[in-house]
Design a protein around this motif. Sequence first.
Motif, PDB file in Angstrom:
ATOM      1  N   GLY A   1      -3.732   5.821  -6.390  1.00 46.90           N
ATOM      2  CA  GLY A   1      -2.689   4.849  -6.087  1.00 46.90           C
ATOM      3  C   GLY A   1      -3.004   4.028  -4.839  1.00 46.90           C
ATOM      4  N   CYS A   2      -3.585   4.693  -3.797  1.00 45.19           N
ATOM      5  CA  CYS A   2      -3.971   3.977  -2.571  1.00 45.19           C
ATOM      6  C   CYS A   2      -4.970   2.882  -2.892  1.00 45.19           C
ATOM      7  N   ILE A   3      -5.974   3.260  -3.713  1.00 42.81           N
ATOM      8  CA  ILE A   3      -7.022   2.289  -4.041  1.00 42.81           C
ATOM      9  C   ILE A   3      -6.428   1.146  -4.876  1.00 42.81           C
ATOM     10  N   LEU A   4      -5.501   1.500  -5.765  1.00 42.98           N
ATOM     11  CA  LEU A   4      -4.812   0.489  -6.568  1.00 42.98           C
ATOM     12  C   LEU A   4      -4.049  -0.473  -5.650  1.00 42.98           C
TER      13      LEU A   4
ATOM     14  N   ALA B   1       4.571   5.747  -5.024  1.00 44.88           N
ATOM     15  CA  ALA B   1       5.122   5.724  -6.377  1.00 44.88           C
ATOM     16  C   ALA B   1       4.217   6.494  -7.329  1.00 44.88           C
ATOM     17  N   VAL B   2       2.910   6.229  -7.242  1.00 47.94           N
ATOM     18  CA  VAL B   2       1.972   6.931  -8.126  1.00 47.94           C
ATOM     19  C   VAL B   2       2.031   8.435  -7.855  1.00 47.94           C
ATOM     20  N   TYR B   3       2.085   8.809  -6.558  1.00 52.67           N
ATOM     21  CA  TYR B   3       2.153  10.231  -6.180  1.00 52.67           C
ATOM     22  C   TYR B   3       3.421  10.870  -6.753  1.00 52.67           C
ATOM     23  N   ALA B   4       4.550  10.179  -6.603  1.00 45.73           N
ATOM     24  CA  ALA B   4       5.824  10.732  -7.075  1.00 45.73           C
ATOM     25  C   ALA B   4       5.816  10.892  -8.595  1.00 45.73           C
ATOM     26  N   VAL B   5       5.302   9.874  -9.292  1.00 45.80           N
ATOM     27  CA  VAL B   5       5.257   9.943 -10.756  1.00 45.80           C
ATOM     28  C   VAL B   5       4.353  11.101 -11.194  1.00 45.80           C
TER      29      VAL B   5
ATOM     30  N   GLY C   1       0.829  -1.211   0.000  1.00 44.98           N
ATOM     31  CA  GLY C   1       0.000   0.000   0.000  1.00 44.98           C
ATOM     32  C   GLY C   1       0.855   1.249   0.000  1.00 44.98           C
ATOM     33  N   ALA C   2       1.913   1.260   0.826  1.00 42.91           N
ATOM     34  CA  ALA C   2       2.779   2.427   0.925  1.00 42.91           C
ATOM     35  C   ALA C   2       3.543   2.645  -0.377  1.00 42.91           C
TER      36      ALA C   2
END
Lengths: 460, 152
Positions: free
Chosen positions: B72-75, B42-46, B36-37
Amino acid sequence: MDPLLYDILVALGLGLLGAVLFSAIGLISGTDETTTIAPVTLLVVLLGAPPAGVFTFWMCAAISKHMTHAVPTALLGIPGDTMALPLLQQASALRNLGAPHIALRKMLAGSVISAFIAVPLAVLFAVILAPFGTYITASAPWLFIAASVLIAYFSAGRWASVIALVPFTLLIVALQSFTGAHEVKLGVSYFLGIAIGPLVAELISAASPLERKRMNRSEPRETTLAPDVKGWGGYFPNPFRVLDRSQVRATATAAAITSGTFVFSPVAMTVIAGEIVGARIKHAYHRLTSVLAVRNGVTESTYIAEALIPLIAFGLPLSPVAAGPAAPLFNAPPRFTVNSETGVVNNLHTLMSVSEFLIWGLVSVVIATLIAYPFAMNHARSAAAFVAKRISHEAIIATFVGLILVIGLWEGGVIALLVILTVGLVGGLLYRVLGMNTGVQFMGYYAAVLSVPAILKLLG
Amino acid sequence: MNNPTPAPASGPDGQLAEIWGDVVSRPQLGKAILIGAVVSLAVYAVALATIAPLASTPAIGKALAMLAGIIGCILGGAICARLFQPKRRVVEQIAPGAIWQTEVLDQIAIEGGAIGSVEDLPPAVAQEMREVGLYSVFQDYEQDRARNREAG
């Protein structure tokens, strides 16, 4: 596009989104309202949704969740959220009698009727109280102290919560000056830390050898999934037919009365309303079904009124719901703010008129009723089975951990994450050990922001 | 032969524990938190590197990146839901027998509520109970109690 038309479309769209999203979240047992509704609403506010859109989103989310939370409560025997706790005993009794579908239908019908009554009445009560608004905002710092003590006393912790308010408020003040020294100003992180506190405390406790014994289990959780029997044709059962005449009357009366009692704990009001109605009904079956209809109705009316009345009349979060799950409607810096020195507010209170609140409130009830009510009536069993068999608790916790990290980093980098961790652990432990619930802790936050500067000024 | 201490539950899922209202497997929870982390960050950074510079102001850009992070969290949660099965044993309920229902009614009576008489019910409620199939259950229970009282 015409800006007015744009705002209307966004408001309808966000209402729909809130209803769909929180109809789904309501199915997942144990998802506390504050932990789920507050952060997501905050996101909607910060992304710049128009005021009416923010409002319909929150209303649809809260109303839908309190409809679908009846599904796990009735069919699995696990409370859907905090407000579903008072429903559990009656729902379990009907489930054991082999009639969980009746429990579900009575709860859903009660909530529809109650939500439609609560919106106009809450607006009416707010209008009656509004003339005192300027007087109240001027004395806000002192009112917050009084309100926090009152809300703390009526929490499960009683005097312990009242006493714990002092160190908790001090902790917030200390953290604020610490982050201020590093030129980081945080708002959201405190909210998230308080809202998510119970999870933080549980995760850290799980790592402690002392707590291991309490928490370890040798068996998976066993739940019986009750069968459902569909007793009507079509897709939208008439709530006035699902309840009998005396139940409609009792639900409507309870909704009307609890629309005015906005300073009290919604759980307490739900329990009391059920007790009063239940005491007047002689037959056990009729008593079980009536109490369920009334209580689930009250979960809607208290939430609606406790958000609407302070929002319309004062713009200050002066109720347990307003300080908790509805907090982002009042305070979501930098967009919505409550000024600490002057008591000047800039939030939905100043951005929307009374008639807008009334119209969008009713629109929200319609949207939520069109989405959550027929969904829960028709697909309850398959939805409950899907959640119980497919969505592991590990996945839910992983999602929340991701949420904490992203929002923390977004607001204030690593310092914000440290604040969330600190507030979460302390708040979560105070909740579990002392019974000082998240609503009380939110009031502690407001006391730190609003009352402490006033007290310091008074002391010179 | 008879072991009084419960066996340590290290089944296929490892040690189980009740955390935040439901049962999880400790090793799997550790992995789930990590997934989850990593996925959400990663999604946030990208998004912060790619989408954010395209927005009209830095604040909106950052908010959009946060929205991406939430997705990203939901993913991450969805990946964990696929990888880790719920630790719940779901039992499909068998049709309840009359004896069991009687026990429920006893329980209601013990908890301080009167059972009441079906005779006193408004016709609409009596009709509803017949449709649910509970009218006779309550009626039989009443008659049993009346008989027991006469006998005792």
